[in-house]
Design an enzyme around this catalytic site. Structure first.
Site, PDB file in Angstrom:
ATOM      1  N   LYS A 156       0.773  -1.259  -0.107  1.00 26.72           N
ATOM      2  CA  LYS A 156      -0.084  -0.045  -0.185  1.00 26.72           C
ATOM      3  C   LYS A 156       0.767   1.242   0.002  1.00 26.72           C
ATOM      4  O   LYS A 156       0.301   2.176  -0.583  1.00 26.72           O
ATOM      5  CB  LYS A 156      -0.856  -0.067   1.267  1.00 26.72           C
ATOM      6  N   ARG A 180      -7.462  -1.255  17.480  1.00 27.61           N
ATOM      7  CA  ARG A 180      -7.799  -0.981  16.212  1.00 27.61           C
ATOM      8  C   ARG A 180      -8.835  -1.878  15.819  1.00 27.61           C
ATOM      9  O   ARG A 180      -9.577  -2.296  16.671  1.00 27.61           O
ATOM     10  CB  ARG A 180      -6.501  -0.741  15.351  1.00 27.61           C
TER      11      ARG A 180
END
Length: 357
Positions: free
Chosen positions: A40, A133
């Site tokens: 990414k 998260r």
């Protein structure tokens, strides 16, 4: 370093990417750990991903479907890292071989999309071990699994966790041991074989190098360690890796001796801040052709250690050249290393030309 590039430029050394990947996959292999190389940060450039595969990565992982589409013909499984959006379930099934999940609503959407496409979609269930998260809270994972196993269009192939990215929780034998324990409970209660027990990201590498990684962890998702040669638990350089796989190259467009503090009444700058200056007298100040619209100015590091970044506006980066023993002039190219955030911004920016070497 080549200089016949259009600037600003991001120069990517594919050989160094391959060598970094090989060093890390070789370190993981004796522990039975495969590497999902994270693509990414460089927006899924296929040639960079190919270098990772050449270095031993057995899987590619990205947070964006648009990047996974670029990686479809590289011959290894593609993993969607960011939790899927239910509204894009069809695209997820079409372009990701595996996705990471934590919501029953999303699993239902993926199941329906997979059935409509005449396939079965592979899923890793994420569990939150304390970093806060993504993931099903670890105490609630077994009840969650009772419902998750009911969806016909998906196949749960394992569990995973994410640490350090948000809460800064360091992977250790206790939390990763809990992940392995949960995998065994799932296998026993639901008859699922956990092909993948994904023990986090580059922050788990310190356990690998110290031979402390719990037996049973068989996958890591590695990004920063490959592209920058850093483990992310303590920010340490990994011995033997290249730090300079990516080079930012910017051109000097002005170089003049000027006062180090503005002359006149100080108001707000272009970003609504009232700047504060230290008067150091007359300094050799240069302007480089990139600014905040192009880069994360806080994420770039001059390779000439005598250069100091003073600041920048939308389009200009201002550097103090006074202390450098090197000779610069208008048209000179200044090279920079990047932090992970700096690389993310430079790779994403349409104003930075990318070159593969």
């Amino acid at each position: 370093m080549q200089t016949n590039h259009l600037h600003p430029a991001l120069i990517i050394d594919l050989k160094k990417i391959e060598e970094n990947t090989r060093l890390l996959t070789n370190a993981c292999k004796p522990h039975g750990i495969t590497v999902a190389a994270v693509t990414k940060v460089f927006c899924g450039i296929p040639q960079v991903a190919q270098a990772m595969i050449a270095g031993g990565a057995e899987m590619l992982a990205d947070s964006r479907i648009s990047n996974l589409k670029k990686l479809k013909d590289l011959g290894v499984p593609r993993m969607l890292l960011r939790l899927p959006m239910p509204g894009r379930a069809h695209e997820v099934v079409e372009h990701a071989d595996i996705s990471l999940n934590s919501e029953l609503t999303t699993l239902a959407a993926l199941s329906a999309a997979a059935e409509a496409l005449g396939t079965v979609h592979k899923v890793i269930i994420m569990t939150d071990l304390g970093d806060l998260r993504e993931g099903v809270w670890h105490e609630e994972l077994i009840p969650f699994m009772r419902q998750a196993v009911q969806f016909p269009g998906i196949r749960i192939i394992g569990i995973g966790t994410n640490l350090t990215c948000y809460g800064g929780v360091i992977p250790d034998e206790t939390n990763l041991g809990r992940l392995i324990q949960l995998a065994h409970e799932i296998e026993h209660q639901f008859g699922i074989h956990c092909e993948i027990i994904s023990g986090g990201n580059s922050s788990s590498l310190h356990l690998v190098f110290q031979n402390r990684i719990p037996k049973g962890i068989n996958n890591l998702r590695l990004g920063e360690s490959i592209v920058l040669g850093l483990e992310t638990a303590y920010g340490e350089r990994i011995p033997g890796t290249h730090r300079d796989c990516f080079t930012l190259a910017l051109e000097v467009i002005e170089l003049k001796n000027k006062p180090s503090a503005p002359v006149g009444n100080i108001g707000m700058d272009a970003f609504g801040q009232k700047p504060v200056f230290t008067d150091k007298g007359i300094r050799l100040r240069g302007i480089l052709a990139a600014g905040r619209q192009d880069l994360n100015l806080g994420g770039i590091i001059p390779r000439d250690p005598a250069l100091t970044i003073i600041g920048g506006s939308s389009d200009h980066l201002i550097i103090d050249f006074t202390e450098s023993p090197n000779t610069y002039q208008v048209g000179s190219i200044v090279h920079f290393d990047l932090t992970y955030g700096g690389l993310l911004a430079a790779a994403t920016s349409p104003y930075i030309t990318k070159y593969l070497v």
